[in-house]
Motif scaffolding. Structure first.
Motif, PDB file in Angstrom:
ATOM      1  N   HIS A 123      35.690 -26.820   2.082  1.00 48.82           N
ATOM      2  CA  HIS A 123      36.933 -27.431   2.532  1.00 48.82           C
ATOM      3  C   HIS A 123      36.858 -28.943   2.348  1.00 48.82           C
ATOM      4  CE1 HIS A 123      37.454 -23.600   4.748  1.00 48.82           C
ATOM      5  NE2 HIS A 123      38.698 -23.809   4.371  1.00 48.82           N
ATOM      6  N   ILE A 124      37.969 -29.505   1.954  1.00 50.93           N
ATOM      7  CA  ILE A 124      38.025 -30.959   1.808  1.00 50.93           C
ATOM      8  C   ILE A 124      39.201 -31.454   2.635  1.00 50.93           C
ATOM      9  CG2 ILE A 124      38.133 -32.838   0.140  1.00 50.93           C
ATOM     10  CD1 ILE A 124      37.751 -30.598  -2.044  1.00 50.93           C
ATOM     11  N   ILE A 125      38.962 -32.527   3.381  1.00 53.59           N
ATOM     12  CA  ILE A 125      40.063 -33.123   4.140  1.00 53.59           C
ATOM     13  C   ILE A 125      40.427 -34.435   3.483  1.00 53.59           C
ATOM     14  CG2 ILE A 125      40.812 -33.954   6.380  1.00 53.59           C
ATOM     15  CD1 ILE A 125      39.790 -31.455   7.133  1.00 53.59           C
ATOM     16  N   LEU A 126      41.695 -34.622   3.188  1.00 51.58           N
ATOM     17  CA  LEU A 126      42.111 -35.837   2.497  1.00 51.58           C
ATOM     18  C   LEU A 126      43.266 -36.502   3.224  1.00 51.58           C
ATOM     19  CD1 LEU A 126      41.948 -34.427  -1.124  1.00 51.58           C
ATOM     20  CD2 LEU A 126      40.439 -36.157  -0.148  1.00 51.58           C
ATOM     21  N   THR A 130      52.919 -28.559   1.238  1.00 56.82           N
ATOM     22  CA  THR A 130      53.064 -27.726   2.425  1.00 56.82           C
ATOM     23  C   THR A 130      52.010 -26.642   2.337  1.00 56.82           C
ATOM     24  OG1 THR A 130      54.691 -26.413   1.240  1.00 56.82           O
ATOM     25  CG2 THR A 130      55.545 -28.084   2.760  1.00 56.82           C
ATOM     26  N   PRO A 131      51.656 -26.019   3.477  1.00 57.42           N
ATOM     27  CA  PRO A 131      50.584 -25.027   3.457  1.00 57.42           C
ATOM     28  C   PRO A 131      50.871 -23.944   2.426  1.00 57.42           C
ATOM     29  CG  PRO A 131      51.173 -25.555   5.692  1.00 57.42           C
ATOM     30  CD  PRO A 131      52.156 -26.259   4.819  1.00 57.42           C
ATOM     31  N   GLY A 132      49.842 -23.531   1.710  1.00 63.59           N
ATOM     32  CA  GLY A 132      49.998 -22.481   0.718  1.00 63.59           C
ATOM     33  C   GLY A 132      50.238 -22.999  -0.688  1.00 63.59           C
ATOM     34  N   VAL A 166      44.251 -30.213   4.637  1.00 66.29           N
ATOM     35  CA  VAL A 166      43.035 -29.494   4.286  1.00 66.29           C
ATOM     36  C   VAL A 166      43.217 -28.808   2.943  1.00 66.29           C
ATOM     37  CG1 VAL A 166      41.448 -27.666   4.971  1.00 66.29           C
ATOM     38  CG2 VAL A 166      42.587 -29.020   6.714  1.00 66.29           C
ATOM     39  N   ALA A 199      46.285 -26.500   5.336  1.00 57.10           N
ATOM     40  CA  ALA A 199      46.979 -26.984   6.524  1.00 57.10           C
ATOM     41  C   ALA A 199      47.435 -28.410   6.289  1.00 57.10           C
ATOM     42  CB  ALA A 199      46.053 -26.934   7.732  1.00 57.10           C
ATOM     43  N   ILE A 220      43.128 -28.528  11.062  1.00 60.33           N
ATOM     44  CA  ILE A 220      42.614 -29.785  10.512  1.00 60.33           C
ATOM     45  C   ILE A 220      41.488 -30.316  11.391  1.00 60.33           C
ATOM     46  CG2 ILE A 220      43.182 -32.211  10.089  1.00 60.33           C
ATOM     47  CD1 ILE A 220      45.922 -31.293   9.146  1.00 60.33           C
ATOM     48  N   THR A 251      38.358 -28.095  10.972  1.00 59.51           N
ATOM     49  CA  THR A 251      37.742 -28.216   9.655  1.00 59.51           C
ATOM     50  C   THR A 251      37.067 -29.572   9.495  1.00 59.51           C
ATOM     51  OG1 THR A 251      39.659 -26.979   8.908  1.00 59.51           O
ATOM     52  CG2 THR A 251      38.144 -27.739   7.231  1.00 59.51           C
ATOM     53  N   LEU A 252      37.746 -30.613   9.960  1.00 61.60           N
ATOM     54  CA  LEU A 252      37.168 -31.942   9.833  1.00 61.60           C
ATOM     55  C   LEU A 252      35.886 -32.029  10.652  1.00 61.60           C
ATOM     56  CD1 LEU A 252      37.586 -34.668   8.514  1.00 61.60           C
ATOM     57  CD2 LEU A 252      38.768 -35.447  10.549  1.00 61.60           C
ATOM     58  N   LYS A 298      33.905 -29.649  11.320  1.00 59.82           N
ATOM     59  CA  LYS A 298      32.886 -28.885  10.600  1.00 59.82           C
ATOM     60  C   LYS A 298      32.288 -29.713   9.465  1.00 59.82           C
ATOM     61  CE  LYS A 298      33.996 -25.756   7.524  1.00 59.82           C
ATOM     62  NZ  LYS A 298      34.585 -24.567   6.887  1.00 59.82           N
TER      63      LYS A 298
END
Lengths: 420, 506
Positions: free
Chosen positions: A73-76, A83-85, B393, B407, B417, B420-421, B423
């Motif tokens: 998973h990457i958070i940016l 949007t989700p999906g 995410v 998300a 979020i 996950t962050l 984690k």
């Protein structure tokens, strides 16, 4: 409570050791880069720092770590439209995942480059070079000394006074002698002040205290600011130095057949030789001789930059060398070296004469003779004549220089340090 | 207090002292509890020195620090990189380096940031309290430097360098995650070191003894016996205690690298918090100085300019975006805790019922003292921060053609979020889980490491091979690395030296 310390005056180069170790470790790669750099430089800035590049791969420190692949998973930050999906195409530079084939290609060919200082550059450049057969000779009657700093003494001459040391001693002495009086004085002044709150200063007790204070003050002022015993002198001792006397004759052909390109190569060769000699040997004499049909001893400036030209008679230069050797360097204390550069083009009848001159007059007196032939189309009579000399004398070396890049390897071969 | 502080760009020790006094007073009012401070003013050259030894004020000599130096110097000279304005060292007294080129405003900011922000963090965060010993670290580094220099004299530079290379390769696996280290002083360390040499060697000899001295004990030396009885996550520790052929001095060097890794372990786990905390405090303290009219508008303009630069978060689609800026995210979370305490909205009351309306100074100290990056994000990342930073995410799965947005900053996404962050801030997420599981004490003495794979994420093979080679240098007998998937099935084995029959197998 915060403590301020100004460290700017401290020693700067804490990392020098580590830097040197790094260079030492990658010496092979760095030297390679250094050698190839020289060919690319102009004559005037051959001496100077250099940017050296090593493949990143060679110097990474390995660790256990993940590569691209699997699930993560990457958070940016900065979402604008998703949007989700939503599905997003993978950016092209990211390798696509599983299988070991992808991983190797995913790595970029990064390079690690850094600046070598001028000193480091030349050190590496002339690493392992030396003048062959150098004999340390001591000139019989006049041994030479080097004067070296060696601590401090209590006697000496005024120009050698170490101001810092002397003032430090003076300060220490003033503190040592003065403190006792200062304490007494402080006590008396305190007493006096207390006394004055109740009494006036005419009282006998006050008078006594004032007098005592004055006496102490007098004692304090009579401690000399600086005294004979404080003074320290920088000490120097003389050390006997073994002397080596060496002279290098640089002989360059500047005849018409030496075109610009050949001259350029010859000059580069001599510049490198010159740098090497002046850098590694403190005392070495240099004699520059240039020749076409006639030879002439010139100074450094003229040797490298003058533009005279004409036909070719190599023996003229050898004659000139012989003459100078006899006149100025005839004593057996001299180590004599000769480096000659030419394109091998000579007046045919002159070559045997050269051979004769070398064998009879020059070679027996010199430590080492290095001949380089520049860009020969095919070897001519001079080369053949010199082969004859080479067979007779071990200390005679000859090489070809075929292009700018081979200058350094040739220099290196000619002056390689021999393991004794 | 309304005394004006010195202005302008020039500074000297007296002006810095004045600022430090003013900042200290404010910090005290905000209950920042700090170690005594030692402020050292240094030149850019010296800053590069400090940089290259990963912030150790005293480091043993090693080429890798030289490489680091050369690299920093290159970027700095070309103007590609500004030097950090400060470096701060977790020691008692807390040492902070100030770069001489900084302007007065910058120095004041740095004093607030490093000497009060980071310093308070070092003194009060539970990880630092548990794992590091700021009283002894300088002494220990000195001991290490001298010991290693001594070894270089005795056994040769190359020998020591090779050993250090190998230790550095598994430095990240040289930490105890759960055991608490003993705290020692330099004297004790020296005294113990001698005793330890002898003792350690005897222990190792015991383990590797091949002749049973008591026939009744022979049953314990059957091949069923598992060594080590429990998997060991601290590879350096395991090697120090059990490697069959290391000399006592080599064990001591392994130990030194391990101790230094341990010292830096809390810093690696609190990057986000530590920077966020320090940034929050320089912001708050300088603003308080302004409110008290101790500094003027010019000062504030320059400060805001610097602060905004530090806070700059590039959006993900900017080519030079390097992910989340820890200063920004950390600052935003801390600042939002303050907001939730002082001016809670309905949303905050729902998400953070225990924070809304509480004393913000108290709350913020509690957050700093009792969390590390992952738990901190898990506990305190608020919907407002997620919205402000527009976090989202992405799922990167090699079995899918595309990246998938899982998300975004909406009601359904906040919790995902946040989790996950949190984690991704856990070190075990970014570093592969590798432990010592088996040693063949009765046959070839092979050492087996097990990599427990998560989410099918693969190790980088070429580096992995090199690291195994380094472990082999230390262990001196075959080393195997087994990778098992989540169902504990063995999926891959890498060995060093490479088995000869490998070609026939494939």
């Amino acid at each position: 409570m915060t403590q301020f310390i100004d460290r700017r005056k401290n020693h700067k180069h804490k990392s020098t050791v580590n830097r040197q170790r790094f260079i030492q470790r990658y010496k092979k790669q760095i030297k390679h880069a250094v050698a190839s750099a020289v060919g690319k430089r102009s004559i005037t800035n051959i001496e100077g720092g250099e940017t050296v590049t090593i493949a990143e791969k060679e110097i990474t420190e390995p660790t256990f770590h993940y590569r691209q692949g699997g699930k993560r998973h990457i958070i940016l930050p900065g979402n604008k439209e998703f949007t989700p999906g939503d599905h997003i195409k993978r950016p092209p530079n990211v390798s696509k995942g599983a299988g070991s084939t992808a991983s190797n290609k995913g790595e970029g060919m990064d390079e690690f480059s850094f600046e070598l200082s001028k000193e480091e550059f030349l050190d590496l450049f002339f690493d392992d070079l030396e003048l062959p057969n150098l004999i340390r000779t001591r000139l019989g009657e006049t041994p030479s000394f080097i004067s070296r700093r060696a601590g401090y003494t209590t006697y000496g001459i005024p120009p050698n006074i170490s101001v810092i040391r002397s003032m430090r001693n003076a300060l220490a002495r003033r503190i040592a002698f003065g403190n006792k009086y200062k304490k007494q004085l402080a006590r008396i002044q305190a007493e006096l002040e207390e006394l004055l709150t109740t009494d006036n200063d005419d009282s006998p007790e006050a008078k006594r205290l004032i007098e005592e204070a004055q006496a102490l003050e007098h004692k304090l002022t009579s401690i000399p600011f600086i005294d004979e015993v404080d003074i320290r002198y920088k000490n120097r001792t003389k050390q006997l130095a073994p002397t080596t006397q060496a002279v290098m004759f640089c002989i360059m052909d500047v005849s018409g057949s030496m075109d610009e390109k050949k001259k350029e190569i010859a000059k580069r060769f001599f510049i490198l030789l010159y740098l090497f000699l002046t850098r590694n040997y403190e005392k070495i004499e240099l004699v520059f001789i240039r020749h076409h049909t006639t030879a002439k001893e010139v100074d450094e400036e003229e040797f490298f930059y003058s533009r005279e030209t004409g036909g070719t008679v190599v023996s003229s230069a050898l004659e000139e060398t012989k003459r100078i050797m006899q006149e100025r360097y005839s004593s057996p204390d001299w180590n004599i070296y000769i480096a000659q550069a030419s394109d091998g083009d000579n007046w045919n009848a002159d070559s045997p004469h050269c051979q004769e001159l070398l064998c009879n007059n020059i070679m027996p007196l010199v430590q080492y003779f290095a001949y380089v032939e520049i860009l020969p189309r095919h070897h001519q009579s001079l080369w053949r004549a010199y082969i004859g000399v080479k067979e007779l004398f071990k200390n005679f070396a000859m090489r070809n220089i075929n292009n700018v890049q081979s200058i350094y390897p040739v220099l290196h071969e000619l002056f390689k340090r021999k393991m004794s | 207090m309304t005394t004006k502080l010195p202005t302008g760009t020039e500074w000297d020790v007296n002006t810095l002292q004045a600022y430090d006094d003013a900042i200290a007073t404010i910090a005290k009012n905000y209950r920042l509890d700090t170690f005594p401070i030692q402020l050292e003013i240094i030149s850019s050259e010296q800053m590069m020195d400090a940089y290259s030894t990963i912030g150790m004020p005293l480091a043993y000599n090693h080429w890798s620090f030289g490489k680091q130096f050369v690299n920093v110097e290159k970027f700095y000279r070309r103007g590609l990189m500004g030097l950090a304005y400060e470096i701060v060292i977790n020691a008692n007294p807390c040492i902070a380096y100030l770069l001489e080129e900084n302007s007065l405003v910058m120095q004041a900011t740095v004093i607030a940031h490093a000497c009060y922000g980071h310093n308070a963090f070092f003194k009060n965060n539970y990880l630092f309290k548990t794992w590091t010993n700021p009283d002894a670290i300088i002494d220990y580094l000195l001991f290490a430097k001298n010991y290693i220099a001594e070894c270089e004299r005795k056994y040769g530079m190359n020998e020591v360098e090779e050993l250090l290379d190998s230790c550095h390769a598994i430095m990240n696996y040289g930490v105890d995650r759960y055991r608490r280290p003993q705290q020692l002083t330099l004297q004790e360390e020296k005294a113990r070191q001698k005793a330890r040499e002898a003792y350690l060697q005897s222990q190792v000899n015991e383990l590797w003894r091949t002749i049973p001295d008591d026939p009744n004990k022979a049953k314990f030396t059957t091949t069923d016996e598992q060594f080590p009885p429990e998997p060991e996550e601290n590879l350096l520790y395991f090697i120090e205690k059990n490697a069959p052929r290391l000399e006592p001095w080599q064990r001591e060097i392994v130990r030194i690298v391990r101790k230094i890794a341990q010292y830096f372990y809390p810093q690696r786990q609190t990057k986000l918090m530590n920077e966020g905390w320090a940034t929050f405090w320089h912001y708050t303290i300088i603003n308080t100085l302004y409110e008290q009219k101790q500094v003027d508008d010019t000062f504030m303009f320059e400060f805001m300019h610097n602060h905004t630069n530090l806070m700059h978060q590039l959006p993900f689609d900017d080519p030079s975006c390097q992910g989340l800026n820890p200063y920004t995210l950390g600052f935003n979370i801390f600042n939002d805790i303050k907001r939730i305490c002082t001016a809670p909205t309905e949303e905050d009351k729902h998400w953070f019922p225990e924070l809304a309306g509480s004393d913000w100074v108290e709350t913020i100290h509690f957050a700093m003292e009792n969390y590390k990056d992952d738990s901190f994000v898990g506990q305190y990342l608020s919907p407002k921060v997620i919205r402000d930073m527009k976090l989202f995410v992405l799922l990167d799965d090699d079995k899918q053609e595309d990246l998938i947005v899982e998300a975004i900053h909406n009601d359904q996404g906040y919790q995902t979020i946040r989790d996950t962050l949190a984690k991704t801030y856990n070190l075990s997420y970014s570093e592969p889980d590798i432990q010592v599981t088996r040693v063949n004490i009765h046959s070839d003495r092979a050492l087996t490491l097990t990599h427990q794979q998560h989410d099918r994420r693969p190790l980088d093979e070429s580096d992995c091979n090199e690291v195994l080679q380094h472990i082999h240098t230390l262990w001196q007998f075959p080393v195997h690395l087994e990778t098992t998937d989540e169902a504990d099935t063995l999926i891959n084995t890498v060995s060093y030296p490479r088995p000869r029959d490998e070609s026939t197998e494939t």
